[in-house]
Design a protein around this motif. Structure first.
Motif, mmCIF file in Angstrom:
data_model
loop_
_atom_site.group_PDB
_atom_site.id
_atom_site.type_symbol
_atom_site.label_atom_id
_atom_site.label_comp_id
_atom_site.label_asym_id
_atom_site.label_seq_id
_atom_site.Cartn_x
_atom_site.Cartn_y
_atom_site.Cartn_z
ATOM 1 N N UNK A 3 1.156 -1.284 -0.333
ATOM 2 C CA UNK A 3 0.197 0.240 0.062
ATOM 3 C C UNK A 3 0.708 1.091 0.111
ATOM 4 N N UNK A 4 1.664 1.773 0.981
ATOM 5 C CA UNK A 4 3.027 2.327 0.497
ATOM 6 C C UNK A 4 3.643 2.877 -0.788
ATOM 7 N N UNK A 5 3.980 1.233 -1.471
ATOM 8 C CA UNK A 5 4.742 1.673 -2.825
ATOM 9 C C UNK A 5 3.481 2.358 -3.681
ATOM 10 N N UNK A 6 2.824 1.575 -3.595
ATOM 11 C CA UNK A 6 1.008 2.345 -4.044
ATOM 12 C C UNK A 6 0.878 3.523 -4.220
ATOM 13 N N UNK A 7 0.717 4.008 -2.762
ATOM 14 C CA UNK A 7 0.615 5.369 -2.533
ATOM 15 C C UNK A 7 1.381 6.149 -2.935
ATOM 16 N N UNK A 8 3.117 5.950 -3.055
ATOM 17 C CA UNK A 8 4.383 6.624 -3.492
ATOM 18 C C UNK A 8 4.635 6.499 -5.101
ATOM 19 N N UNK A 9 3.922 5.359 -5.284
ATOM 20 C CA UNK A 9 4.276 5.680 -7.506
ATOM 21 C C UNK A 9 3.054 6.402 -7.403
ATOM 22 N N UNK A 10 1.695 6.366 -6.839
ATOM 23 C CA UNK A 10 0.847 7.043 -7.529
ATOM 24 C C UNK A 10 0.982 8.970 -7.146
ATOM 25 N N UNK A 11 2.338 8.762 -5.632
ATOM 26 C CA UNK A 11 2.162 10.904 -5.834
ATOM 27 C C UNK A 11 3.047 10.875 -6.556
#
Length: 171
Positions: free
Chosen positions: A62-70
């Motif tokens: 979830x953190x990696x998805x959030x970082x990539x999205x940001x």
């Protein structure tokens, strides 16, 4: 929304590169975040038993998805993403129009100008996206729908273009 001409080879090249980078980033960051979280908060492994760290691995994903999205949100206006972002916004508009397509077609059958403009925009941009994505399976049916709509517009003596569409017309 202003329609743009898109260079298909550049769009496909940039899109493929973005997909590869995004997949590799998600995998690498998920593993890194998961490992760090397990190192800090993880349970001590007992030989032969599950570690119980699934929730930490899931949090890492979830953190990696959030970082990539940001990161994608931050760089979406860069020249590399011009075509990709344009097509992404078109696909969002297509989804909004598709959810109301039955009502729009009914209004267009009654010669409502906003409905005709919306359908003209929808069919024109859908054709553009289909050609960019090499989705030629439904192109003949789409071309028939567009020709039918143009004939209806011509029979009414109207001068309409897809450029006249605004998202507010969907309200």
């Amino acid at each position: 929304m202003k329609l743009q001409e898109i260079d298909k080879t550049r769009y496909r090249k940039n899109m493929n590169l973005l997909i590869v980078i995004l997949v590799l980033s998600l995998v690498g960051l998920s593993l890194a975040f998961g490992s760090v979280l397990i190192a800090i908060f993880g349970a001590t492994p007992v030989p032969g038993e599950p570690t119980g760290n699934f929730h930490l691995n899931l949090l890492g994903v979830m953190l990696s998805v959030g970082l990539c999205g940001a990161v994608l949100h931050h760089v979406k206006e860069r020249p590399f993403f011009r075509e990709i972002y344009y097509v992404w916004r078109l696909k969002q508009l297509h989804n909004r129009i598709y959810r109301k397509l039955v009502k729009i077609k009914a209004a267009a059958a009654k010669n409502d100008v906003n409905a005709l403009i919306t359908l003209l925009f929808y069919y024109t941009t859908l054709r553009q996206v289909y050609l960019l994505d090499d989705n030629t399976l439904t192109l003949p049916a789409l071309t028939q729908d567009l020709n039918r709509l143009n004939a209806q517009i011509d029979s009414l003596g109207l001068l309409l273009s897809a450029e006249q569409f605004t998202p507010e017309m969907l309200s």
